[in-house]
Scaffold this motif. Sequence first.
Motif, mmCIF file in Angstrom:
data_model
loop_
_atom_site.group_PDB
_atom_site.id
_atom_site.type_symbol
_atom_site.label_atom_id
_atom_site.label_comp_id
_atom_site.label_asym_id
_atom_site.label_seq_id
_atom_site.Cartn_x
_atom_site.Cartn_y
_atom_site.Cartn_z
ATOM 1 N N SER A 1 18.304 67.512 14.991
ATOM 2 C CA SER A 1 17.155 68.360 14.689
ATOM 3 C C SER A 1 17.324 69.054 13.345
ATOM 4 O O SER A 1 16.336 69.441 12.728
ATOM 5 N N GLY A 2 18.558 69.203 12.873
ATOM 6 C CA GLY A 2 18.788 69.761 11.543
ATOM 7 C C GLY A 2 18.437 68.781 10.443
ATOM 8 O O GLY A 2 18.052 69.180 9.345
ATOM 9 N N ILE A 3 18.565 67.500 10.739
ATOM 10 C CA ILE A 3 18.198 66.478 9.757
ATOM 11 C C ILE A 3 16.680 66.398 9.633
ATOM 12 O O ILE A 3 16.128 66.321 8.549
ATOM 13 N N ARG A 4 16.010 66.413 10.771
ATOM 14 C CA ARG A 4 14.536 66.365 10.796
ATOM 15 C C ARG A 4 14.031 67.643 11.453
ATOM 16 O O ARG A 4 13.724 67.646 12.642
ATOM 17 N N PRO A 5 13.950 68.736 10.708
ATOM 18 C CA PRO A 5 13.625 70.031 11.324
ATOM 19 C C PRO A 5 12.221 70.134 11.907
ATOM 20 O O PRO A 5 11.969 70.993 12.720
ATOM 21 N N MET A 6 11.319 69.267 11.508
ATOM 22 C CA MET A 6 9.953 69.367 12.014
ATOM 23 C C MET A 6 9.723 68.501 13.251
ATOM 24 O O MET A 6 8.613 68.422 13.742
ATOM 25 N N SER A 7 10.758 67.873 13.755
ATOM 26 C CA SER A 7 10.607 67.019 14.924
ATOM 27 C C SER A 7 10.594 67.880 16.196
ATOM 28 O O SER A 7 11.601 68.484 16.561
ATOM 29 N N LEU A 8 9.467 67.919 16.851
ATOM 30 C CA LEU A 8 9.299 68.769 18.028
ATOM 31 C C LEU A 8 10.128 68.270 19.209
ATOM 32 O O LEU A 8 10.733 69.062 19.930
ATOM 33 N N ILE A 9 10.202 66.948 19.393
ATOM 34 C CA ILE A 9 10.939 66.412 20.534
ATOM 35 C C ILE A 9 12.432 66.704 20.408
ATOM 36 O O ILE A 9 13.092 67.031 21.395
ATOM 37 N N LEU A 10 12.980 66.627 19.194
ATOM 38 C CA LEU A 10 14.398 66.936 19.013
ATOM 39 C C LEU A 10 14.678 68.414 19.252
ATOM 40 O O LEU A 10 15.698 68.773 19.835
ATOM 41 N N THR A 11 13.769 69.260 18.836
ATOM 42 C CA THR A 11 13.942 70.688 19.076
ATOM 43 C C THR A 11 13.899 70.997 20.567
ATOM 44 O O THR A 11 14.686 71.802 21.066
ATOM 45 N N ARG A 12 13.022 70.336 21.286
ATOM 46 C CA ARG A 12 12.961 70.541 22.738
ATOM 47 C C ARG A 12 14.207 69.995 23.419
ATOM 48 O O ARG A 12 14.693 70.558 24.409
ATOM 49 N N LEU A 13 14.746 68.897 22.909
ATOM 50 C CA LEU A 13 15.980 68.353 23.477
ATOM 51 C C LEU A 13 17.172 69.272 23.223
ATOM 52 O O LEU A 13 18.099 69.324 24.027
#
Length: 92
Positions: free
Chosen positions: A51-63
Amino acid sequence: MLDLFLLLLCSAFIVLLALVILSRNPRQKVNQLFAFLAFSTTSWTVFNYLSGIRPMSLILTRLVFLGGILTACGLVGFVAFFPRENKIIKTL
C-alpha cells in the motif's frame, strides 16, 4: 530495493518458522494459534508495504486494516493459550 529484500527475507523466515512449529504438532491449539499469528503478521507487513507503493489503492489499504485486525486477534488468542490454557478462557 533493500527494503523489499528485507521484507521478503523476514516474511520468508516468519512463514518458515510457523510451518516448522505447525508441523511438529498440528493438532495442538497453541501451535495453530502461533501459525495464525505468524501468517497474519506477515500478511499485514506485506500489505502495508504494497500500500506504500500504491498509496491510492483502496483494496490494499483495506487489506492492511484486515491484517492488523487479524494480527491483534491472533495475539490475543496466542497469549490466552501460551504456555498453558488460562482458566478464564474456559469460562468464555
